[in-house]
Design an enzyme around this catalytic site. Structure first.
Site, PDB file in Angstrom:
ATOM      1  N   PHE A 208       0.813  -1.226   0.000  1.00 51.01           N
ATOM      2  CA  PHE A 208       0.000   0.000   0.000  1.00 51.01           C
ATOM      3  C   PHE A 208       0.844   1.272   0.000  1.00 51.01           C
ATOM      4  O   PHE A 208       0.350   2.354  -0.318  1.00 51.01           O
ATOM      5  CB  PHE A 208      -0.972   0.001   1.190  1.00 51.01           C
ATOM      6  CG  PHE A 208      -0.398   0.599   2.444  1.00 51.01           C
ATOM      7  CD1 PHE A 208       0.373  -0.149   3.298  1.00 51.01           C
ATOM      8  CD2 PHE A 208      -0.617   1.930   2.756  1.00 51.01           C
ATOM      9  CE1 PHE A 208       0.921   0.405   4.442  1.00 51.01           C
ATOM     10  CE2 PHE A 208      -0.079   2.501   3.901  1.00 51.01           C
ATOM     11  CZ  PHE A 208       0.688   1.730   4.741  1.00 51.01           C
ATOM     12  N   LYS A 209       2.132   1.145   0.356  1.00 50.46           N
ATOM     13  CA  LYS A 209       2.974   2.345   0.410  1.00 50.46           C
ATOM     14  C   LYS A 209       3.077   3.045  -0.947  1.00 50.46           C
ATOM     15  O   LYS A 209       3.390   4.224  -1.020  1.00 50.46           O
ATOM     16  CB  LYS A 209       4.345   1.996   0.956  1.00 50.46           C
ATOM     17  CG  LYS A 209       4.257   1.594   2.431  1.00 50.46           C
ATOM     18  CD  LYS A 209       5.593   1.474   3.099  1.00 50.46           C
ATOM     19  CE  LYS A 209       5.435   1.287   4.597  1.00 50.46           C
ATOM     20  NZ  LYS A 209       4.872  -0.037   4.951  1.00 50.46           N
ATOM     21  N   ASP A 210       2.790   2.297  -2.035  1.00 48.12           N
ATOM     22  CA  ASP A 210       2.802   2.915  -3.366  1.00 48.12           C
ATOM     23  C   ASP A 210       1.792   4.059  -3.480  1.00 48.12           C
ATOM     24  O   ASP A 210       2.030   5.014  -4.215  1.00 48.12           O
ATOM     25  CB  ASP A 210       2.460   1.871  -4.436  1.00 48.12           C
ATOM     26  CG  ASP A 210       3.589   0.865  -4.642  1.00 48.12           C
ATOM     27  OD1 ASP A 210       4.764   1.271  -4.568  1.00 48.12           O
ATOM     28  OD2 ASP A 210       3.292  -0.311  -4.867  1.00 48.12           O
TER      29      ASP A 210
ATOM     30  N   LEU B 142       3.678   7.004  -1.957  1.00 47.89           N
ATOM     31  CA  LEU B 142       5.011   7.285  -2.494  1.00 47.89           C
ATOM     32  C   LEU B 142       4.994   7.640  -3.974  1.00 47.89           C
ATOM     33  O   LEU B 142       5.775   8.473  -4.425  1.00 47.89           O
ATOM     34  CB  LEU B 142       5.944   6.103  -2.220  1.00 47.89           C
ATOM     35  CG  LEU B 142       6.516   6.138  -0.794  1.00 47.89           C
ATOM     36  CD1 LEU B 142       7.133   4.809  -0.408  1.00 47.89           C
ATOM     37  CD2 LEU B 142       7.547   7.251  -0.648  1.00 47.89           C
TER      38      LEU B 142
END
Ligand SMILES: *Cc1c(COP(=O)(O)O)cnc(C)c1O
Length: 466
Positions: free
Chosen positions: A111-113, A116
């Site tokens: 989910f960090k995409d 970021l």
């Protein structure tokens, strides 16, 4: 929009400055001086919007006039074009009043995409506007590194150096970082542990020589732009499931508390979020805080959900600031007590206030595996260990919930093939285009755990600043 520090002693900044600065000079974290507000009509309108349009409308108030609207739209479209699912954050009904939102269809499969990708585009624009170049530096135990590299590759105005512990991350995690073929990406395998990598990064940041030469910057989860990229999917889920009237609860598998805090911000700015349910692994500092009101640090233990193996959840400071009625001095005093004595105690009244919104559960490795198996048997879906901790917590919370719950699936199961295989004897397959790209040649250098050598490596490899 102006931004203030949680510790009350740094100058107020605008969005540009906050994004490029990261940490405030008083060691606090920046957040908005005033919250924007969305009314019911505006949120209702999101039902007819694409994911990108919802990002545009929810994030715009935080950006002010730092980025022209047209350019901001372009940055958003480019960020979410790289996702492999056309709905970007697809929702699935698991059972009555329990939904799963898959947040792992981005380029690095976690989910960090969401944040970021957006941050990479915003950084690039702001740097070009100011004719500045920066060197991004970070340490990773796995997930953050690949999401950061995917966000920064091929960007003109930055170089990125990511340190990972040699032979101590999974092969997939390593390849996700080292097969990225871009002249501004540098992977360093350090002969040491993750803590050694982190210590090196901290020392490099405080090295004035290198700082002057390279303009070091970080995109870790204390950066405000990481938070805003995680707000839109809460609005998206509420609008798409048509739960604006009844209300909705979210279950968030948590470590650094960035994702759960973004959910809390969504509530502040108008979303009818009833409960935010926290799921922890054995590193249960957040669960103990939200159930008992005392924040007490202990040692980090390694678990099957490594991205949640954290004791100091840095974003909790932003929430504490609200709990202490936005008093910078009170927040600073409490954070100081945490640093000196390893604990913060909250008053009974504040605990009541906290528990109106937050609920928290925890699950150990054994339970995580059993739950992966149970979910597979019951639904046919394969989930990763982080999502398993969340799923379990959502089921527990659901026993007494009067509104539907959406639980977040934060990583693709193929990122954690060993755990999945142990749980259900099945090999979780990587998406096709990713398995192909992981066949490319790897590019990384192995260095000893030695400050001078690493510093020298960075100052000679990076393409500017000489
Ligand atoms: C980073 C991460 C988390 C924890 O999110 P926080 O915002 O740090 O609380 C959970 N699951 C996965 C897969 C992650 O990569």
């Amino acid at each position: 929009m102006r931004y203030i520090s949680t510790r009350g002693k740094s100058p107020k900044l605008n969005f540009d400055q906050v994004v490029l600065t990261g940490l405030a000079t008083d060691s606090g974290l920046y957040l908005p001086e005033n919250w924007p507000c969305f009314n019911k009509r505006e949120i209702l309108d999101f039902q007819n919007c694409s994911y990108s349009e919802i990002v545009y409308r929810t994030v715009l108030p935080f950006i002010g006039d730092s980025i022209p609207k047209k350019i901001f739209k372009k940055i958003i479209n480019k960020s979410y074009k790289k996702f492999r699912h056309e709905e970007i954050a697809p929702l699935f009904e698991i059972e009555k009043d329990l939904w799963m939102m898959e947040l792992f269809h981005g380029p690095s499969l976690a989910f960090k995409d969401f944040a970021l990708q957006l941050l990479g585009g915003i950084f690039d624009y702001l740097l070009k506007k100011n004719s500045e170049r920066i060197t991004i530096l970070g340490a990773t135990s796995g997930d953050t590194g690949s999401a950061a590299i995917e966000a920064c590759k091929d960007k003109d105005m930055m170089d990125i150096f990511i340190l990972h512990p040699h032979k101590r991350i999974t092969k997939i995690q390593r390849k996700q970082m080292t097969t990225v073929d871009s002249p501004n990406v540098f992977n360093i395998a350090i002969k040491g542990s993750f803590d050694d990598c982190q210590d090196l990064v901290k020392k490099l940041f405080s090295d004035t020589d290198l700082g002057r030469q390279k303009k070091l910057s970080s995109i870790n989860s204390i950066n405000w732009a990481r938070i805003i990229g995680q707000i839109p999917y809460y609005f998206y889920a509420t609008a798409k499931l048509n739960l604006l009237d009844s209300g909705i609860s979210f279950c968030v598998p948590s470590g650094n508390f960035g994702n759960a805090y973004a959910c809390y911000v969504s509530k502040i700015i108008g979303l009818p979020v009833r409960k935010i349910i926290i799921g922890s692994n054995r590193n249960d500092v957040l669960t103990r805080f939200f159930t008992g009101g005392s924040l007490k640090l202990s040692n980090v233990v390694a678990t099957l959900s490594p991205s949640m193996d954290i004791q100091i959840s840095s974003n909790l400071e932003r929430y504490l600031f609200e709990i202490f009625n936005r008093s910078g001095s009170k927040t600073a005093k409490n954070l100081e007590s945490l640093r000196m004595n390893g604990r913060i105690e909250i008053s009974k009244n504040n605990l009541l206030k906290i528990r109106k919104t937050f609920e928290a559960y925890k699950l150990d490795d054994n339970g995580t595996l059993q739950n992966i198996k149970k979910v597979y048997n019951d639904t046919g879906r394969i989930i990763d260990p982080h999502s398993s901790v969340g799923f379990y917590s959502a089921i527990e919370a659901g026993k007494k919930s009067s509104v539907p719950i959406v639980t977040l699936a934060t990583a693709h199961p193929s990122k954690f093939p060993q755990a999945v295989r142990t749980a259900i004897k099945i090999k979780a397959k990587l998406p096709r285009n990713i398995s192909d790209s992981l066949e490319r040649k790897e590019k990384y250098d192995i260095l000893p755990n030695d400050f001078d050598l690493v510093k020298n490596y960075i100052s000679t490899k990076s393409s500017f600043g000489e």
